[in-house]
Design an enzyme around this catalytic site. Structure first.
Site, PDB file in Angstrom:
ATOM      1  N   PHE A 178       0.818  -1.221   0.000  1.00 16.57           N
ATOM      2  CA  PHE A 178       0.000   0.000   0.000  1.00 16.57           C
ATOM      3  C   PHE A 178       0.847   1.265   0.000  1.00 16.57           C
ATOM      4  O   PHE A 178       0.372   2.339  -0.376  1.00 16.57           O
ATOM      5  CB  PHE A 178      -0.978  -0.028   1.188  1.00 16.57           C
ATOM      6  CG  PHE A 178      -0.614   0.854   2.350  1.00 16.57           C
ATOM      7  CD1 PHE A 178       0.202   0.400   3.368  1.00 16.57           C
ATOM      8  CD2 PHE A 178      -1.090   2.152   2.416  1.00 16.57           C
ATOM      9  CE1 PHE A 178       0.528   1.224   4.430  1.00 16.57           C
ATOM     10  CE2 PHE A 178      -0.764   2.987   3.485  1.00 16.57           C
ATOM     11  CZ  PHE A 178       0.054   2.518   4.499  1.00 16.57           C
ATOM     12  N   LYS A 179       2.109   1.157   0.389  1.00 16.69           N
ATOM     13  CA  LYS A 179       2.953   2.351   0.445  1.00 16.69           C
ATOM     14  C   LYS A 179       3.156   2.982  -0.938  1.00 16.69           C
ATOM     15  O   LYS A 179       3.449   4.167  -1.042  1.00 16.69           O
ATOM     16  CB  LYS A 179       4.275   2.021   1.115  1.00 16.69           C
ATOM     17  CG  LYS A 179       4.034   1.620   2.571  1.00 16.69           C
ATOM     18  CD  LYS A 179       5.254   1.467   3.383  1.00 16.69           C
ATOM     19  CE  LYS A 179       4.916   1.325   4.859  1.00 16.69           C
ATOM     20  NZ  LYS A 179       4.019   0.176   5.177  1.00 16.69           N
ATOM     21  N   ASP A 180       2.959   2.203  -2.000  1.00 16.04           N
ATOM     22  CA  ASP A 180       3.034   2.767  -3.363  1.00 16.04           C
ATOM     23  C   ASP A 180       2.001   3.872  -3.577  1.00 16.04           C
ATOM     24  O   ASP A 180       2.251   4.803  -4.351  1.00 16.04           O
ATOM     25  CB  ASP A 180       2.756   1.675  -4.412  1.00 16.04           C
ATOM     26  CG  ASP A 180       3.911   0.689  -4.540  1.00 16.04           C
ATOM     27  OD1 ASP A 180       5.066   1.084  -4.284  1.00 16.04           O
ATOM     28  OD2 ASP A 180       3.650  -0.474  -4.896  1.00 16.04           O
TER      29      ASP A 180
ATOM     30  N   LEU B 161       3.861   6.755  -2.091  1.00 14.16           N
ATOM     31  CA  LEU B 161       5.259   6.955  -2.493  1.00 14.16           C
ATOM     32  C   LEU B 161       5.455   7.043  -4.002  1.00 14.16           C
ATOM     33  O   LEU B 161       6.547   7.343  -4.470  1.00 14.16           O
ATOM     34  CB  LEU B 161       6.153   5.878  -1.884  1.00 14.16           C
ATOM     35  CG  LEU B 161       6.559   6.196  -0.432  1.00 14.16           C
ATOM     36  CD1 LEU B 161       7.158   4.986   0.258  1.00 14.16           C
ATOM     37  CD2 LEU B 161       7.533   7.368  -0.388  1.00 14.16           C
TER      38      LEU B 161
END
Ligand SMILES: *Cc1c(COP(=O)(O)O)cnc(C)c1O
Length: 496
Positions: free
Chosen positions: A111-113, A116
């Protein structure tokens, strides 16, 4: 719209400054100074839009020193087809009271995409707008997911370099390969002999070295962070809560105006805090359920008002949620205490001195109007992976499983609930395969073979970014002792 520090030190800070600076100068976190509120009519319009359309609307209200064309360009570049071939996120309704928001369709399958991929574009634009001519180096310590997502986001961004330190034995085989095979001309990855804490402490030391900062400044260089306390990372996450609501209204699962609940697997409290900001901005949200694993310091806090990190750190099958200090909680507490920065500073001092603090009854009651909480252990998460596959033929990873398990325990099921899915099951293939097939997995089987087996047995394809990982060329082989980190960082910053 300007930003202020939760500890009162900085005020009147623009979005651009907040993104470049990351942390406020007094050690606090940047929060919006003004209230952002969408009218029901505005939300209704968003319900007819695609992800990028909603993103532009939401972001523009919080980033008003960017004009519409600039925001549109960031959004279009970040969420383009090459990065998110199936669209920015997936959405699967499993049952009449349960949907899953899949936030792992980006280049690193976590989920950090979602944040980021766009945050580096904000930073690039902010640097340009402010006439900032210094070369920026992003330094990050990672326990696995953040490092890879930050590398992918910052790779080949002009004027910015990125260096990631990871614990050589502290990440999964897949996570390690994702990082050491990273492409890009402005990236560097170094392994540390030690654990995540050693890597994190080493990075913090470099950041707090005043003499080094001065030297960098003299040479036209500066350090910054891609950490989840940066407002530029929080803001893009507000978008997918609006998107979820739009999906449910469009599908006819809920009527416009009806409230829905969200359940969020939580570590540093960034993902779930974005949901709170969506609710504050007018999205019809009932309860926000905070799901923790055995490291349940945050769910305990939400239940009792006592934050106490003096407890054993447990290494679990959901490592991205293994945490004792959830930095972003400070932003929620700031609101709960009526935006009293002095009181917040006091609590945070207590936390670093005693590892513990307690908030007043009234503040806790305020928080509990919005939040419910619970925790599940590794056995419960594993059982949930098996149960959900059996019942719906749907595969979830161990972090998502903690969320679904807590949802089943604490939800009053009065409203439709969206459980947030934070990683592809193939990123944590060993745990998922063991949950489904138990002791049929031979001891010592490699992660590539496990992925093949998992895919073969479930019929779910391995995500494209994780395919062929084991055949890619390893670029970064260096392992160093933690005390070598400053030297390694300096060499990279000065192209030595
Ligand atoms: C980072 C991460 C989390 C925790 O998110 P926070 O914003 O830190 O609460 C949960 N699951 C996965 C897979 C993650 O990578």
């Amino acid at each position: 719209m300007t930003y202020t520090s939760t500890r009162g030190g900085d005020a009147g800070i623009s979005f651009s400054e907040a993104v470049i600076q990351g942390l406020a100068s007094d050690g606090g976190l940047f929060v919006p100074e003004d209230e952002v509120r969408f009218t029901p009519e505005e939300i209704k319009v968003m319900c007819g839009m695609d992800y990028k359309g909603i993103a532009a609307r939401v972001i523009s209200r919080f980033a008003d020193d960017f004009d519409d064309a600039e925001i549109e360009k960031c959004v279009m570049d970040a969420y383009r087809k090459e990065k998110f071939p199936e669209g920015p996120c997936g959405f699967t309704t499993l049952d009449k009271d349960l949907s899953i928001l899949e936030l792992w369709h980006g280049p690193t399958c976590a989920f950090k995409d979602m944040a980021l991929q766009i945050m580096p574009l904000f930073m690039r634009k902010a640097v340009e707008k402010r006439g900032e001519s210094k070369e920026i180096t992003i330094l990050t310590a990672t326990s696995g997911d953040t490092g890879k997502a930050a590398l992918e986001g910052f790779k080949d961004v002009p004027g910015i370099k990125i260096m990631v330190f990871y614990p050589s034995e502290g990440v999964s085989e897949t996570q390690k390969l994702q990082m050491v095979t990273q492409a890009g001309s402005n990236v560097n990855v170094v392994a540390i002999r030690g654990n995540f804490d050693n890597a994190q402490t080493g990075v913090k030391k470099i950041f707090s070295d005043k003499a080094f900062a001065k030297k960098l400044l003299g040479d036209g260089k500066m350090l910054s962070s891609a950490n989840s306390i940066n407002w530029g990372r929080l803001l893009p996450q507000i978008v997918y809560y609006f998107h979820s609501y739009a999906k449910l209204v469009t599908a006819g699962t809920v009527r416009f105006g009806d409230e829905i609940d969200f359940c969020v697997p939580t570590g540093n409290f960034g993902d779930i805090l974005a949901c709170y900001y969506a609710k504050k901005a007018g999205l019809p949200v009932g309860r926000i359920i905070c799901a923790c694993n055995e490291n349940n310091v945050v769910s305990d806090f939400l239940a009792t008002g006592v934050y106490d990190k003096n407890r054993e750190f447990v290494t679990t099958t959901s490592p991205a949620m293994d945490i004792l200090v959830s930095s972003n909680l400070e932003r929620l507490i700031y609101d709960a205490l009526g935006r009293n920065s002095e009181a917040v500073s006091g609590l945070m001092k207590k936390l670093s001195k005693d590892g513990k603090y307690e908030i007043a009854r009234g503040a806790l009651e305020k928080i509990q109007k919005d939040f419910a909480s619970g925790s599940s252990d590794q056995k419960e998460a594993s059982d949930t992976i098996a149960e959900i596959f059996k019942k719906y033929n749907y595969l979830i990873d161990p972090h998502t499983a903690v969320g679904v398990s807590v949802f089943e325990k604490v939800s009053d099921k009065a409203r439709h609930t969206v459980c947030v899915s934070t990683a592809s099951p193939f990123k944590f293939n060993k745990c998922v395969a063991e949950s489904l097939f138990g002791n049929e997995i031979p001891e010592g089987m490699g992660e590539d073979a496990i992925s093949a087996l998992l895919s073969g047995r479930t019929g779910v394809p391995v995500p494209v970014p994780l395919r062929g990982l084991f055949e890619r060329k390893v670029r970064f082989k260096e392992i160093v002792d933690p005390d070598m980190m400053p030297k390694k960082a300096e060499d990279f910053i000065y192209d030595r």
